[in-house]
Motif scaffolding. Structure first.
Motif, PDB file in Angstrom:
ATOM      1  N   UNK A   1      14.858  17.258 -15.631  1.00 29.78           N
ATOM      2  CA  UNK A   1      14.591  18.539 -16.208  1.00 29.78           C
ATOM      3  C   UNK A   1      13.156  19.098 -16.084  1.00 29.78           C
ATOM      4  N   UNK A   2      12.351  18.227 -15.317  1.00 29.57           N
ATOM      5  CA  UNK A   2      11.070  18.483 -15.320  1.00 29.57           C
ATOM      6  C   UNK A   2      10.785  19.527 -14.452  1.00 29.57           C
ATOM      7  N   UNK A   3       9.839  20.607 -14.786  1.00 31.26           N
ATOM      8  CA  UNK A   3       9.623  21.638 -13.708  1.00 31.26           C
ATOM      9  C   UNK A   3      10.419  22.945 -13.876  1.00 31.26           C
ATOM     10  N   UNK A   4      11.255  22.715 -14.839  1.00 27.12           N
ATOM     11  CA  UNK A   4      12.104  24.176 -15.128  1.00 27.12           C
ATOM     12  C   UNK A   4      11.277  25.300 -15.535  1.00 27.12           C
ATOM     13  N   UNK A   5      11.589  26.332 -14.706  1.00 27.57           N
ATOM     14  CA  UNK A   5      10.965  27.647 -14.778  1.00 27.57           C
ATOM     15  C   UNK A   5       9.604  27.614 -14.048  1.00 27.57           C
TER      16      UNK A   5
ATOM     17  N   UNK B   1      -5.814  17.309 -38.493  1.00 27.90           N
ATOM     18  CA  UNK B   1      -4.680  16.573 -38.873  1.00 27.90           C
ATOM     19  C   UNK B   1      -3.516  17.030 -37.713  1.00 27.90           C
ATOM     20  N   UNK B   2      -2.727  16.323 -37.068  1.00 29.70           N
ATOM     21  CA  UNK B   2      -2.080  16.578 -36.106  1.00 29.70           C
ATOM     22  C   UNK B   2      -0.367  16.302 -36.416  1.00 29.70           C
ATOM     23  N   UNK B   3       0.403  17.242 -36.547  1.00 32.43           N
ATOM     24  CA  UNK B   3       1.750  17.146 -36.626  1.00 32.43           C
ATOM     25  C   UNK B   3       2.606  17.549 -35.562  1.00 32.43           C
ATOM     26  N   UNK B   4       3.157  16.485 -34.933  1.00 33.27           N
ATOM     27  CA  UNK B   4       3.911  16.826 -33.557  1.00 33.27           C
ATOM     28  C   UNK B   4       5.437  16.399 -33.624  1.00 33.27           C
ATOM     29  N   UNK B   5       6.215  17.281 -33.254  1.00 30.21           N
ATOM     30  CA  UNK B   5       7.767  16.867 -33.216  1.00 30.21           C
ATOM     31  C   UNK B   5       7.845  16.836 -31.277  1.00 30.21           C
ATOM     32  N   UNK B   6       7.777  15.594 -30.978  1.00 32.04           N
ATOM     33  CA  UNK B   6       7.555  15.476 -29.507  1.00 32.04           C
ATOM     34  C   UNK B   6       8.873  15.801 -28.569  1.00 32.04           C
ATOM     35  N   UNK B   7       8.597  16.590 -27.465  1.00 35.50           N
ATOM     36  CA  UNK B   7       9.670  16.967 -26.659  1.00 35.50           C
ATOM     37  C   UNK B   7      10.584  15.666 -26.007  1.00 35.50           C
ATOM     38  N   UNK B   8       9.507  14.853 -25.709  1.00 36.31           N
ATOM     39  CA  UNK B   8      10.284  13.566 -25.351  1.00 36.31           C
ATOM     40  C   UNK B   8       9.235  12.423 -25.564  1.00 36.31           C
ATOM     41  N   UNK B   9       9.510  11.128 -25.764  1.00 44.84           N
ATOM     42  CA  UNK B   9       8.603  10.138 -26.395  1.00 44.84           C
ATOM     43  C   UNK B   9       7.785   9.665 -25.250  1.00 44.84           C
ATOM     44  N   UNK B  10       8.065   9.155 -23.983  1.00 46.67           N
ATOM     45  CA  UNK B  10       7.157   8.695 -23.161  1.00 46.67           C
ATOM     46  C   UNK B  10       6.183   9.492 -22.686  1.00 46.67           C
TER      47      UNK B  10
ATOM     48  N   UNK C   1      10.117  23.355 -24.620  1.00 48.87           N
ATOM     49  CA  UNK C   1      10.883  22.156 -23.985  1.00 48.87           C
ATOM     50  C   UNK C   1      10.100  21.689 -22.853  1.00 48.87           C
ATOM     51  N   UNK C   2       8.838  21.918 -22.411  1.00 47.94           N
ATOM     52  CA  UNK C   2       8.189  21.338 -21.432  1.00 47.94           C
ATOM     53  C   UNK C   2       6.942  20.278 -21.821  1.00 47.94           C
ATOM     54  N   UNK C   3       7.239  19.035 -21.404  1.00 51.79           N
ATOM     55  CA  UNK C   3       6.526  18.081 -21.590  1.00 51.79           C
ATOM     56  C   UNK C   3       4.718  18.176 -21.310  1.00 51.79           C
TER      57      UNK C   3
END
Lengths: 354, 334
Positions: free
Chosen positions: A278-282, B104-113, B85-87
């Motif tokens: 899904x990378x690069x969407x948009x 302080x940082x609060x983060x809800x990550x889109x994806x882990x890695x 939704x963009x890492x």
């Protein structure tokens, strides 16, 4: 040469009123105006840069926007879009559009991760294979546009779907994490340099963007290929009649776009240590925005690579300064929309004055 | 073939550009000023909240919870960013926060890695990091707060076994996006929960990808295939609502019981649906927003060095009896 006779002008049929009123300017002022529009995006870039300095928050007496860390962030963040936009410029110059670039980026990111981690290939073969896939994908789209005469909007819209589908099949629908080391399921440590920087200041992706940008600038300035690109965008029929190999140029242009999208995908995977379908969407829309802000006409035939590079940087600075000032994320979108329209409006103004 | 040559030249150049990583250093070397101000009361603190995307109602509620809770603490100022939704964008968002000098940082990550690196960068700079809902890899963060989807699924299953269908019955399951962890965990937990009642049978499982409209069309099809459904277990409230709409169109809404998960305290959320009788029950999947600010207060104001590395949030079962009360407690707006 006869100067136009005013009476003939007056006698011209009234049902075709001049839609654009031409303003005649003295020659020297004309040159100034011409140059202003030619370097519109550069002026815009400088203006946005100065505004950003002025409105930047300061921290411990230091201008946050101007801090080297922040400027590095901007160029790093903009480099993927910038590289795609360079390819997009060629496509738009021939009067086409390439909607598949974001999906090709995702495909290339997945490809980079899979080839290195699962197949255990080295960096050089991985990069070459992924770049080849991107180029072939682009060339195929170009061939369909050129041979079947289908609009590139449609062909690349289909290409977008296809590339996403292939990326999802290849990756099993999930992101493929890239771990570094010498082990069998690990990528070579060197690949992680894509998320590094030179002397701790200049990010590697920005350097690649710079190299690609300058290369494309030179290509577009001084090659026969570039003249053919402009000719096709200006008037395809005339170009063909004067011996431009229209089909071949088309295929090449889309191949370059696919190649650069794949390159951006490799950088993406390296920066994020993961290849996700899904990378690069948009991203295609951001790239088009950079090209439009850079003053290239979507109708084709006019525009410049320098404009695109300036346009991409302008977008990056805009994103950054809005974020630094904690402007609401939704307001940020509106501001970006306004900037795109303003850039396009300036372009509309151009032929009216010139 | 001139153009082939042009393309080949560019290909070679780009390949070279990527593969030659000459004298390059990896990031992390910029030993900037230590951004974490001294802790203590009566000070001003800037908190960066990096949200994976603002488009889902659940995440909107999470943002609201964070900002509302922060307003109650003197000296706390919160800025929220939306990564859409963009890492890549989320990495840039956190970098911008670091430039701004957040405390302080609060983060809800889109994806882990992809987010692990930048979270570590912030943590290594001495900035406390609270990770919400989705995890990052390694342990370069201060604290993780999140719900337990297996436990929530299990709570739902036990409710089916004991309260909703004590005599047993046919259940259809409408599941979330295939491949997503919450969907897998909510399915697994449910099966553990209903295990005590062998008369409950899951007759069909279909995915509706978390979406209300897909819940409706999937239910539509299942109603035709399964004429005597007793209950619908949906992995979230919107899908349960969609299923309800399909049953209503078929005139079967009173014969079937519907349950969802999430229980967002918003007008379109599951609590209201329970209160208004469309759903029998829903199970809260807490955002952790308020808990994050509580923790931030401990770290920044109370100077506590001893915060739990991982906090698992419990769930509340919401039925018609407590719906209105829970809605108010969770700060829902009428």
């Amino acid at each position: 040469m006869n100067s136009p006779n005013p009476t003939t002008v007056a006698a011209s049929p009234p049902e075709t009123p001049p839609r654009r009123r031409a303003i005649r300017l003295p020659k020297d002022r004309q040159a100034i105006v011409d140059n202003f529009f030619r370097f519109q995006s550069l002026f815009g870039l400088v203006a946005v840069f100065l505004i950003a300095i002025a409105v930047s928050p300061s921290r411990n007496g230091e201008n946050v926007f101007l801090s080297s860390g922040n400027l590095a962030n901007i160029v790093r963040a903009v480099s993927e879009i910038g590289i795609i936009a360079v390819g997009m410029t060629f496509v738009i110059l021939i009067g086409g559009i390439d909607l598949s670039v974001g999906a090709v980026l995702g495909l290339a990111a997945v490809g980079s991760a899979t080839l290195m981690v699962d197949s255990g290939l080295g960096i050089v073969p991985t990069v070459l294979i992924v770049l080849f896939i991107g180029t072939a994908f682009g060339a195929t789209q170009g061939a369909i546009v050129a041979r079947l005469g289908i609009q590139s909007f449609i062909v690349t819209l289909a290409g977008l779907q296809a590339a996403r589908g292939i990326a999802r099949m290849w990756s099993g629908g999930l992101g493929i994490p890239i771990a570094y080391g010498d082990g069998p399921q690990e990528a070579p440590e060197t690949f992680s340099l894509l998320s590094g920087s030179i002397n701790g200041v200049l990010p590697v992706p920005a350097l690649i963007f710079l190299a690609i940008g300058i290369g494309a600038l030179l290509v577009l300035r001084s090659t026969a290929f570039a003249r053919h690109v402009y000719a096709i965008g200006g008037n395809e029929k005339a170009a063909r009649l004067s011996g431009v190999p229209v089909r071949r140029v088309r295929v090449t242009v889309f191949a370059i776009s696919g190649l650069l999208a794949a390159l951006a995908g490799i950088i993406h995977a390296g920066q994020l240590n993961q290849g996700s379908p899904n990378d690069g969407a948009g991203y295609e829309l951001d790239a088009i925005a950079a090209v439009v802000i850079g003053g290239t006409s979507l109708a084709g035939g006019s525009g410049s690579m320098g404009g695109t590079i300036a346009g991409a940087l302008l977008l990056g600075i805009l994103n950054n300064i809005l974020a630094l000032n904690n402007i609401d994320a939704n307001v940020q979108l509106v501001v970006k929309g306004l900037v795109i329209v303003a850039a396009a409006a300036l372009q509309r103004l151009r032929p009216r004055i010139a | 073939m001139r153009y082939t040559r042009t393309a080949l030249t560019i290909l070679t150049l780009t390949a070279l550009a990527v593969t030659t990583g000459c004298s390059v250093e990896k990031d992390g070397g910029d030993s900037g000023t230590d951004a974490s101000a001294q802790c203590g009361s009566g000070k001003e603190f800037l908190i960066g909240m990096s949200q994976a995307n603002n488009a889902e109602p659940y995440r909107q509620v999470m943002n609201d919870d964070v900002t509302t809770a922060a307003k109650a603490v003197t000296g706390f100022q919160v800025v929220v960013s939306d990564a859409a939704q963009d890492n890549s964008k989320q990495v840039a968002d956190v970098e911008n926060f670091l430039s701004q000098g957040i405390n302080l940082l609060i983060i809800s990550p889109n994806e882990a890695k992809p987010l692990t690196g930048v979270v570590k960068k912030a943590y290594d700079k001495g900035i406390p990091v609270i990770v919400l809902d989705r995890k990052v890899e390694g342990d370069a963060y201060t604290a993780f707060i999140g719900g337990d989807n297996v436990a929530i699924g299990k709570a739902a299953g036990e409710y089916y076994a004991k309260t909703l269908l004590p005599q047993g019955g046919k259940v259809v399951e409408i599941s979330g996006l295939p491949g997503s962890t919450p969907a897998a965990e909510r399915a697994q937990g449910f099966r553990e929960g209903i295990a005590s009642n062998p008369k409950i049978e899951i007759v069909a499982t279909q995915t509706a990808e978390w979406l209300r409209e897909k819940g409706q069309s999937v239910m539509d099809a299942m109603l035709k295939a399964q004429p005597d459904i007793d209950a619908v277990y949906a992995h979230n409230d919107p899908m349960a609502e969609g299923a309800y709409l399909a049953a209503k169109a078929a005139g079967k809404e009173s014969a079937i019981k519907f349950t969802g998960i999430d229980a967002l305290p918003v007008a379109s959320g599951g609590i209201k649906a329970v209160e208004q009788g469309r759903l029998q029950a829903t199970f809260q999947y807490a955002t952790g927003g308020r808990e994050a600010i509580d923790l931030a207060k401990k770290i920044l104001v109370d100077c506590s060095k001893d915060v739990p590395k991982s906090t698992t949030l419990g769930t509340t079962q919401i039925t018609k009896e407590n719906a209105a009360q829970v809605y108010t407690e969770l700060g829902g707006k009428q």
